[in-house]
Scaffold this motif. Structure first.
Motif, PDB file in Angstrom:
ATOM      1  N   ARG A  63      -8.262   5.156   1.879  1.00 10.74           N
ATOM      2  CA  ARG A  63      -7.396   4.732   0.769  1.00 10.74           C
ATOM      3  C   ARG A  63      -6.873   3.315   1.002  1.00 10.74           C
ATOM      4  O   ARG A  63      -6.780   2.524   0.073  1.00 10.74           O
ATOM      5  CB  ARG A  63      -6.220   5.699   0.594  1.00 10.74           C
ATOM      6  CG  ARG A  63      -6.617   7.038   0.038  1.00 10.74           C
ATOM      7  CD  ARG A  63      -5.463   7.903  -0.389  1.00 10.74           C
ATOM      8  NE  ARG A  63      -4.255   7.763   0.416  1.00 10.74           N
ATOM      9  CZ  ARG A  63      -3.177   8.496   0.252  1.00 10.74           C
ATOM     10  NH1 ARG A  63      -3.134   9.440  -0.662  1.00 10.74           N
ATOM     11  NH2 ARG A  63      -2.119   8.314   1.018  1.00 10.74           N
ATOM     12  N   TYR A 110       0.837  -1.199   0.000  1.00 11.09           N
ATOM     13  CA  TYR A 110       0.000   0.000   0.000  1.00 11.09           C
ATOM     14  C   TYR A 110       0.874   1.253   0.000  1.00 11.09           C
ATOM     15  O   TYR A 110       0.653   2.189  -0.770  1.00 11.09           O
ATOM     16  CB  TYR A 110      -0.944  -0.007   1.204  1.00 11.09           C
ATOM     17  CG  TYR A 110      -1.598   1.327   1.460  1.00 11.09           C
ATOM     18  CD1 TYR A 110      -2.539   1.836   0.565  1.00 11.09           C
ATOM     19  CD2 TYR A 110      -1.257   2.090   2.560  1.00 11.09           C
ATOM     20  CE1 TYR A 110      -3.132   3.076   0.783  1.00 11.09           C
ATOM     21  CE2 TYR A 110      -1.846   3.322   2.786  1.00 11.09           C
ATOM     22  CZ  TYR A 110      -2.778   3.811   1.894  1.00 11.09           C
ATOM     23  OH  TYR A 110      -3.355   5.040   2.105  1.00 11.09           O
ATOM     24  N   ARG A 151      -9.143  -3.634  -3.724  1.00  6.11           N
ATOM     25  CA  ARG A 151      -8.591  -3.819  -5.078  1.00  6.11           C
ATOM     26  C   ARG A 151      -7.668  -5.041  -5.139  1.00  6.11           C
ATOM     27  O   ARG A 151      -7.698  -5.807  -6.094  1.00  6.11           O
ATOM     28  CB  ARG A 151      -7.839  -2.552  -5.499  1.00  6.11           C
ATOM     29  CG  ARG A 151      -7.402  -2.580  -6.958  1.00  6.11           C
ATOM     30  CD  ARG A 151      -6.648  -1.335  -7.348  1.00  6.11           C
ATOM     31  NE  ARG A 151      -5.284  -1.453  -6.842  1.00  6.11           N
ATOM     32  CZ  ARG A 151      -4.527  -0.450  -6.466  1.00  6.11           C
ATOM     33  NH1 ARG A 151      -4.982   0.780  -6.499  1.00  6.11           N
ATOM     34  NH2 ARG A 151      -3.309  -0.660  -6.029  1.00  6.11           N
ATOM     35  N   GLU A 152      -6.862  -5.226  -4.097  1.00 10.14           N
ATOM     36  CA  GLU A 152      -5.968  -6.388  -4.051  1.00 10.14           C
ATOM     37  C   GLU A 152      -6.764  -7.697  -4.044  1.00 10.14           C
ATOM     38  O   GLU A 152      -6.398  -8.656  -4.722  1.00 10.14           O
ATOM     39  CB  GLU A 152      -5.051  -6.312  -2.818  1.00 10.14           C
ATOM     40  CG  GLU A 152      -4.001  -5.243  -2.909  1.00 10.14           C
ATOM     41  CD  GLU A 152      -3.021  -5.486  -4.035  1.00 10.14           C
ATOM     42  OE1 GLU A 152      -2.279  -6.482  -3.975  1.00 10.14           O
ATOM     43  OE2 GLU A 152      -2.991  -4.679  -4.994  1.00 10.14           O
ATOM     44  N   PHE A 197      -7.506   0.079  -1.286  1.00 11.27           N
ATOM     45  CA  PHE A 197      -6.365  -0.692  -1.764  1.00 11.27           C
ATOM     46  C   PHE A 197      -6.563  -2.181  -1.478  1.00 11.27           C
ATOM     47  O   PHE A 197      -6.365  -3.022  -2.358  1.00 11.27           O
ATOM     48  CB  PHE A 197      -5.071  -0.190  -1.113  1.00 11.27           C
ATOM     49  CG  PHE A 197      -3.865  -1.002  -1.474  1.00 11.27           C
ATOM     50  CD1 PHE A 197      -3.218  -0.813  -2.680  1.00 11.27           C
ATOM     51  CD2 PHE A 197      -3.394  -1.985  -0.613  1.00 11.27           C
ATOM     52  CE1 PHE A 197      -2.108  -1.575  -3.024  1.00 11.27           C
ATOM     53  CE2 PHE A 197      -2.289  -2.756  -0.942  1.00 11.27           C
ATOM     54  CZ  PHE A 197      -1.640  -2.551  -2.154  1.00 11.27           C
ATOM     55  N   ASP A 231       2.415   1.835  -3.265  1.00  9.94           N
ATOM     56  CA  ASP A 231       1.405   2.305  -4.221  1.00  9.94           C
ATOM     57  C   ASP A 231       0.955   3.730  -3.909  1.00  9.94           C
ATOM     58  O   ASP A 231       0.561   4.466  -4.812  1.00  9.94           O
ATOM     59  CB  ASP A 231       0.200   1.352  -4.200  1.00  9.94           C
ATOM     60  CG  ASP A 231      -0.711   1.515  -5.396  1.00  9.94           C
ATOM     61  OD1 ASP A 231      -0.218   1.391  -6.530  1.00  9.94           O
ATOM     62  OD2 ASP A 231      -1.918   1.782  -5.185  1.00  9.94           O
ATOM     63  N   HIS A 232       0.991   4.111  -2.646  1.00  5.24           N
ATOM     64  CA  HIS A 232       0.576   5.444  -2.189  1.00  5.24           C
ATOM     65  C   HIS A 232       1.718   6.049  -1.366  1.00  5.24           C
ATOM     66  O   HIS A 232       1.629   6.106  -0.132  1.00  5.24           O
ATOM     67  CB  HIS A 232      -0.689   5.362  -1.328  1.00  5.24           C
ATOM     68  CG  HIS A 232      -1.894   4.907  -2.061  1.00  5.24           C
ATOM     69  ND1 HIS A 232      -2.172   3.576  -2.291  1.00  5.24           N
ATOM     70  CD2 HIS A 232      -2.890   5.608  -2.638  1.00  5.24           C
ATOM     71  CE1 HIS A 232      -3.300   3.492  -2.965  1.00  5.24           C
ATOM     72  NE2 HIS A 232      -3.751   4.705  -3.194  1.00  5.24           N
TER      73      HIS A 232
END
Length: 148
Positions: A106, A89, A113-114, A110, A92-93
């Motif tokens: 967020r 995470y 989405r994973e 995440f 990615d962020h």
């Protein structure tokens, strides 16, 4: 070049993996950033300093705080996978958000989405995610005080 030095230092503090890569190959700094030889040398020294591990740890604790406070069930459900999921995470962020609910939202997005991408996580992650994601969304909505 000062901006690149500052960015490199921030990136190193945020990434123990990058620190390890620089320890193995210090030339990585010059390939990634526009640095003077003096700046690169200072960053190499910083990476090799024993206190750098502590700096990385404090950075990660600060990033973990909003997740632990706002999604404790999800963190517990992730169990041993929490470290890898959180690291992914943060990669990615890379920019954190000081608003704890934004950061937690967020993270929930995440994780969702994973899971959609097929990441294998414990079965209880889905239910913890559903409950706490809804709570975070509601709290985030309530925390916005600006007129629409």
């Amino acid at each position: 070049m000062l901006a690149d030095f500052q960015q490199a230092l921030a990136d190193l503090t945020a990434s123990p993996d990058l620190c390890m890569a620089v320890k193995i190959d210090p030339s990585l700094l010059m390939r990634r950033y526009q640095l003077t030889d003096r700046e690169a040398s200072r960053l190499e020294g910083i990476v090799r300093h024993p206190g750098m591990a502590c700096s990385c740890m404090v950075y990660r604790a600060n990033r973990l705080a909003p997740l632990a406070l706002n999604t404790p069930r999800l963190c517990k459900a992730l169990g041993a996978d929490l470290r890898a999921v959180a690291s992914d995470y943060w990669a990615d962020h890379p920019q954190s958000n000081v608003h704890f609910y934004v950061e937690a939202d967020r993270f929930c997005r995440f994780v969702r989405r994973e899971i959609a991408r097929g990441r294998s996580l414990a079965p209880e992650v889905g239910s913890a995610l559903a409950i706490e994601s809804a709570q975070v969304t509601a709290a985030l909505s309530e925390s916005h005080t600006e007129a629409a």
